[in-house]
Design a protein around this motif. Structure first.
Motif, short mmCIF file in Angstrom:
data_model
loop_
_atom_site.label_atom_id
_atom_site.label_comp_id
_atom_site.label_asym_id
_atom_site.label_seq_id
_atom_site.Cartn_x
_atom_site.Cartn_y
_atom_site.Cartn_z
N LEU A 249 -13.40 -4.36 6.37
CA LEU A 249 -13.68 -5.25 5.52
C LEU A 249 -14.75 -4.75 4.23
CD1 LEU A 249 -12.81 -8.14 4.46
CD2 LEU A 249 -15.11 -8.97 5.42
N LEU A 250 -14.56 -4.90 3.11
CA LEU A 250 -15.29 -4.29 1.94
C LEU A 250 -16.08 -5.46 1.24
CD1 LEU A 250 -13.38 -1.29 0.65
CD2 LEU A 250 -15.13 -1.45 2.35
N VAL A 251 -15.43 -6.57 1.01
CA VAL A 251 -16.05 -7.71 0.26
C VAL A 251 -15.35 -8.94 0.87
CG1 VAL A 251 -16.00 -8.88 -2.14
CG2 VAL A 251 -16.20 -6.58 -1.87
N LYS A 252 -16.08 -9.95 1.26
CA LYS A 252 -15.96 -11.29 1.90
C LYS A 252 -15.63 -12.39 0.54
CE LYS A 252 -16.74 -14.48 5.47
NZ LYS A 252 -15.54 -13.83 6.33
N GLY A 253 -14.37 -12.73 0.44
CA GLY A 253 -13.93 -13.46 -0.59
C GLY A 253 -14.56 -14.97 -0.45
N THR A 254 -14.41 -15.64 -1.25
CA THR A 254 -15.10 -17.11 -1.25
C THR A 254 -13.78 -18.01 -1.36
OG1 THR A 254 -15.38 -17.13 -3.75
CG2 THR A 254 -16.99 -16.69 -2.49
N GLY A 255 -12.82 -17.88 -1.36
CA GLY A 255 -11.53 -18.62 -1.51
C GLY A 255 -11.16 -19.27 -0.06
N SER A 310 -10.82 -11.48 -0.89
CA SER A 310 -11.75 -10.44 -0.06
C SER A 310 -10.93 -9.06 -0.24
CB SER A 310 -11.26 -10.73 1.34
OG SER A 310 -12.09 -11.81 1.87
N ARG A 311 -11.65 -8.00 -0.01
CA ARG A 311 -11.19 -6.69 -0.19
C ARG A 311 -11.30 -6.08 1.02
NH1 ARG A 311 -14.49 -3.92 -4.62
NH2 ARG A 311 -12.71 -5.00 -6.10
N ALA A 312 -10.33 -5.03 1.50
CA ALA A 312 -10.34 -4.31 2.66
C ALA A 312 -9.97 -2.85 2.26
CB ALA A 312 -9.74 -4.83 3.74
N VAL A 313 -10.38 -1.93 3.09
CA VAL A 313 -9.94 -0.53 3.09
C VAL A 313 -9.12 -0.36 4.43
CG1 VAL A 313 -12.08 0.23 4.08
CG2 VAL A 313 -10.27 1.84 2.74
N VAL A 314 -7.95 0.42 4.27
CA VAL A 314 -7.21 0.79 5.55
C VAL A 314 -6.92 2.20 5.47
CG1 VAL A 314 -5.12 -0.05 4.52
CG2 VAL A 314 -5.11 0.28 7.05
N VAL A 315 -6.96 2.96 6.40
CA VAL A 315 -6.56 4.50 6.51
C VAL A 315 -5.27 4.26 7.37
CG1 VAL A 315 -6.93 6.86 7.36
CG2 VAL A 315 -8.81 5.37 6.19
N THR A 316 -4.26 4.69 6.83
CA THR A 316 -3.18 4.41 7.60
C THR A 316 -2.81 5.58 8.38
OG1 THR A 316 -1.67 5.86 6.17
CG2 THR A 316 -2.08 3.43 5.55
N ALA A 317 -1.67 5.40 9.52
CA ALA A 317 -1.45 6.16 10.62
C ALA A 317 -1.13 7.72 10.06
CB ALA A 317 -0.54 5.59 11.44
N GLU A 318 -1.57 8.63 10.81
CA GLU A 318 -1.14 10.05 10.52
C GLU A 318 0.09 10.48 11.31
OE1 GLU A 318 -1.04 13.57 8.64
OE2 GLU A 318 -2.88 12.33 8.51
N GLU A 319 1.12 10.72 10.68
CA GLU A 319 2.60 11.01 11.27
C GLU A 319 2.98 12.22 10.42
OE1 GLU A 319 4.92 7.38 10.76
OE2 GLU A 319 3.49 6.23 11.93
N ALA A 320 3.94 12.86 11.21
CA ALA A 320 4.62 14.11 10.64
C ALA A 320 5.11 13.90 9.35
CB ALA A 320 5.28 14.81 11.80
N SER A 321 5.87 12.91 9.33
CA SER A 321 6.85 12.58 8.24
C SER A 321 6.02 11.58 7.28
CB SER A 321 7.94 11.81 8.78
OG SER A 321 7.63 10.58 9.37
N SER A 322 4.85 11.22 7.56
CA SER A 322 4.13 10.34 6.54
C SER A 322 2.65 10.53 6.61
CB SER A 322 4.59 8.89 6.94
OG SER A 322 3.89 7.90 5.98
N PRO A 323 2.05 11.17 5.75
CA PRO A 323 0.67 11.77 5.91
C PRO A 323 -0.22 10.49 5.85
CG PRO A 323 1.79 13.39 4.47
CD PRO A 323 2.81 12.26 5.13
N ALA A 324 -1.45 10.58 6.32
CA ALA A 324 -2.27 9.26 6.36
C ALA A 324 -2.50 8.95 4.90
CB ALA A 324 -3.43 9.55 7.19
N GLN A 325 -2.78 7.66 4.44
CA GLN A 325 -3.10 7.13 3.19
C GLN A 325 -4.34 6.38 3.24
OE1 GLN A 325 -1.32 8.28 0.17
NE2 GLN A 325 -0.38 9.66 1.83
N VAL A 326 -5.22 6.21 2.08
CA VAL A 326 -6.21 5.24 2.06
C VAL A 326 -5.60 4.39 0.92
CG1 VAL A 326 -8.39 4.88 1.25
CG2 VAL A 326 -8.09 7.03 2.61
#
Length: 335
Positions: A249-255, A310-326
């Protein structure tokens, strides 16, 4: 009528394909899930064989006959019935206000929340062809309007209307799914479309997360993240990837709390976890995305139990067919 041209990590995980910014000659009328949009290809197109030239069915008592000859019955915000004449379809796209609302004006870039019913002007096998409607699903549709995320006929007619209105849209093939030819991918190509749309609400499309700022944990990219401002990934040095996604979590919203049963309105940016090259940023495209909350939360687990805004960051799974993304994801609304 959303066009499906851009693919994100969210799309890959959820099985959805999010809208791109390349205009709209096909796709569905709203978001990417069946609970909030007509089918991307529609149902079977109208019959190519002319019907026997007999009189069309009589309109129900109390129906309102419109300028294009379509009779509309049913109370506002209830499933309507359309009686379309067996005459040539109009050659221009038009909008007619059936019941005027008193709410705010729909603006370009808003996420419009609406109920709708879509029917082809021509009958299919000499029968009424209602190809989609949101009333039977019991949930409004949500889609960015005026920014090329939907077919041209929706963008050109719904921007400027007032919330609370019921409108009739008559959309030519050129402003809908395109003309029928060898390259057509939609079964609604070549069809003149008639919609009744009840305009319910809007969510401001250029929103950003607002609330208490959280510290970015170790192993995640360096991110500029301030309340009320768009985020940016400044460095991917030291990012740790693995066979499973990781989020924070990067920002905790208020809604209100994010509801897993609803659709979320998102803005996000996507960056390659190894190279730091930014591949998508929806703010720049002017197209917020509508995705089922369950799909988002299955990938960005840090958003579970958090408020809208709210705002969050995710680093996706590293796979041979699909490189990790942020992905840095802002939840700017839900419905």
């Amino acid at each position: 009528m959303r066009r499906t041209t851009a693919v994100t990590a969210l799309a890959l995980v959820s099985g959805l394909v999010l809208a791109g910014c390349g205009g709209s000659s096909g796709g569905s009328a709203s978001s990417t899930t069946s609970s909030a949009a007509p089918s991307a290809s529609g149902s079977a197109g109208a019959s190519a064989t002319p019907c026997t030239p007999t009189a069309a069915a009589a309109a129900p008592a109390g129906a309102k006959t419109t300028k294009v000859g379509v009779a509309v019955s049913g109370a506002a915000d209830k499933k309507p019935t359309l009686t379309i004449p067996r005459s040539a379809a109009p050659t221009t796209t038009s909008v007619e206000v059936l019941a005027a609302g008193t709410g705010a004006v729909v603006k370009k870039g808003d996420v419009l929340l609406a109920n709708y019913l879509g029917q082809t002007w021509a009958e299919k096998d000499c029968k009424v062809n209602v190809f989609d409607n949101s009333y039977d699903r019991g949930a409004v549709a949500g889609f960015p309007i005026g920014v090329g995320a939907v077919v041209k006929g929706w963008d050109s007619t719904l921007v400027g209307q007032k919330l609370g209105s019921r409108v009739l849209l008559t959309i030519t093939p050129q402003d809908g799914y395109g003309v029928k030819d060898a390259q057509s991918t939609s079964e609604l190509a070549g069809e003149t479309l008639v919609f009744v749309v009840d305009l319910k609400d809007t969510i401001k499309g250029d929103g950003v997360a607002k609330g208490a700022v959280e510290k970015v944990p170790a192993g995640f990219p360096a991110i500029t993240s301030e309340s009320g401002k768009r985020p940016d990934v400044t460095s991917v040095t030291g990012v740790k990837t693995s066979a499973t996604p990781a989020s924070a979590l990067l920002v905790k919203g208020t809604g209100p709390a994010i509801d897993e049963k609803k659709q979320l309105v998102l803005q996000f940016l996507q960056t390659d976890a190894k190279t730091g090259k930014q591949t998508q940023k929806t703010w720049d495209a002017g197209q917020p995305q509508v995705v089922a909350a369950t799909s988002v939360l299955s990938l960005v687990t840090a958003l579970k139990g958090q408020p809208v805004g709210s705002r969050a960051v995710v680093v996706t799974a590293e796979e041979a067919s699909s490189p990790a993304q942020v992905l840095v994801v802002d939840v700017i609304g839900q419905f």
